[in-house]
Write an enzyme that holds these catalytic residues in place. Sequence first.
Site, PDB file in Angstrom:
ATOM      1  N   HIS A  79      32.398  84.549  67.481  1.00 30.63           N
ATOM      2  CA  HIS A  79      33.064  83.564  68.349  1.00 30.63           C
ATOM      3  C   HIS A  79      32.951  83.940  69.831  1.00 30.63           C
ATOM      4  O   HIS A  79      33.226  83.112  70.700  1.00 30.63           O
ATOM      5  CB  HIS A  79      34.515  83.306  67.902  1.00 30.63           C
ATOM      6  CG  HIS A  79      35.510  84.328  68.330  1.00 30.63           C
ATOM      7  ND1 HIS A  79      35.934  85.348  67.509  1.00 30.63           N
ATOM      8  CD2 HIS A  79      36.173  84.481  69.499  1.00 30.63           C
ATOM      9  CE1 HIS A  79      36.832  86.075  68.158  1.00 30.63           C
ATOM     10  NE2 HIS A  79      36.993  85.575  69.361  1.00 30.63           N
ATOM     11  N   ASP A 130      32.728  86.292  61.056  1.00 32.99           N
ATOM     12  CA  ASP A 130      32.794  86.400  62.518  1.00 32.99           C
ATOM     13  C   ASP A 130      32.200  87.732  63.006  1.00 32.99           C
ATOM     14  O   ASP A 130      32.886  88.524  63.654  1.00 32.99           O
ATOM     15  CB  ASP A 130      34.269  86.250  62.952  1.00 32.99           C
ATOM     16  CG  ASP A 130      34.421  85.916  64.423  1.00 32.99           C
ATOM     17  OD1 ASP A 130      33.388  85.744  65.100  1.00 32.99           O
ATOM     18  OD2 ASP A 130      35.573  85.834  64.895  1.00 32.99           O
ATOM     19  N   SER A 228      39.039  90.453  71.274  1.00 42.00           N
ATOM     20  CA  SER A 228      38.027  89.972  70.332  1.00 42.00           C
ATOM     21  C   SER A 228      36.730  90.751  70.385  1.00 42.00           C
ATOM     22  O   SER A 228      36.279  91.145  71.457  1.00 42.00           O
ATOM     23  CB  SER A 228      37.680  88.520  70.651  1.00 42.00           C
ATOM     24  OG  SER A 228      38.589  87.706  70.003  1.00 42.00           O
TER      25      SER A 228
HETATM   26  N1  ARG Z   1      40.356  85.489  69.237  1.00 41.88           N
HETATM   27  C1  ARG Z   1      40.994  86.442  70.066  1.00 41.88           C
HETATM   28  C2  ARG Z   1      40.135  86.779  71.271  1.00 41.88           C
HETATM   29  O1  ARG Z   1      39.383  85.948  71.664  1.00 41.88           O
HETATM   30  C3  ARG Z   1      41.523  87.614  69.314  1.00 41.88           C
HETATM   31  C4  ARG Z   1      42.810  87.267  68.768  1.00 41.88           C
HETATM   32  C5  ARG Z   1      43.431  88.327  67.997  1.00 41.88           C
HETATM   33  N2  ARG Z   1      44.767  87.908  67.762  1.00 41.88           N
HETATM   34  C6  ARG Z   1      45.660  88.623  67.108  1.00 41.88           C
HETATM   35  N3  ARG Z   1      46.856  88.163  67.023  1.00 41.88           N
HETATM   36  N4  ARG Z   1      45.320  89.738  66.554  1.00 41.88           N
HETATM   37  O2  ARG Z   1      40.304  87.744  71.982  1.00 41.88           O
END
Ligand code: ARG
Length: 303
Positions: A79, A130, A228
């Site tokens: 992502h 992912d 992420s």
């Molecule tokens: N999708 C998120 C990012 O772009 C990471 C999210 C992780 N969230 C969590 N509650 N562990 O950085």
Amino acid sequence: MESKSFLLFASVLCLTALSSAQDSCGQRPLVGPPGASRIVGGREAPEGAWPWHVSIQILSVHHCAGTILDRLWVLTASHCFHNYLWISRRHFRVVAGLHTLSALGDHAQIRSISKVKMHEDYDDVTSDNDVTLVLLGSPFDFTDHVRAVCAPHNVTHELALNFSHCFVTGWGSSYFRGPLLNSLQETEVELIDRRTCNLISWYGGLITDNMICAGLESGGNDACQGDSGGPLQCYSDNEERFYVVGVTSSGEGCGLPRRPGVYAQTSSFSGWLKANQEAASPALRPDTRLLAALLSSALLLLL
Ligand code: ARG
């Protein structure tokens, strides 16, 4: 005679270099093993504690994190690239040996990206698969501040590793929709089995077989936006090294009770990782075992 001893010396050197390249993964010379006391919430990581943690940046701004698998390959999340493929590769860079985002410091190494290999079955609705491999334009030089983590060979190997402590690390925000933090943070988490994580009062079936949850039932310790692509890493007491167990992927809010962080489980992708790394750089990754065998026979002939 002279040349024979030189050849002998060179072979020994080569063999040592070959074996140490594989053996030194997951070790951090600047910081000791994780202690017995648990951390509540996040805290600033000691400098050099996570030498495999990198920042993937667009126009020098932190975009996602990643994990060094070897000198040429970084593991991150799909992502992180899915909606950004229109941005020229030239605007991306990978920075290793970094502690403070706003200052590169003396140990930073900057590399360009030569290839992005997203998982073919990445699903941006469910976040399944992912994982993405990033091939660097030129290899990292391994130092005390920049080195590779270990990766489990498969699911069975992972079970045998007997992890004691797991951590998530990153510059991500300390609360949902908060700003990035300037210094690298670490927080200790527990691995949560998939059945629990899929309970109706938790994620109610959204966790696929390729995902693993980590956090605390009561919430608090978690990754958040900006983390992420980075590692969920666990320490194996038997081997005294860290393994990358997950890639930071998603989660509802940050640190909420019964809504732990969701990670792509590395061991589910061990075959995919190996196949794609070998396919993209066969010349740069000669079969080390074959090379070692050849060198050993050369040695035997000399003796
Ligand atoms: N999708 C998120 C990012 O772009 C990471 C999210 C992780 N969230 C969590 N509650 N562990 O950085």
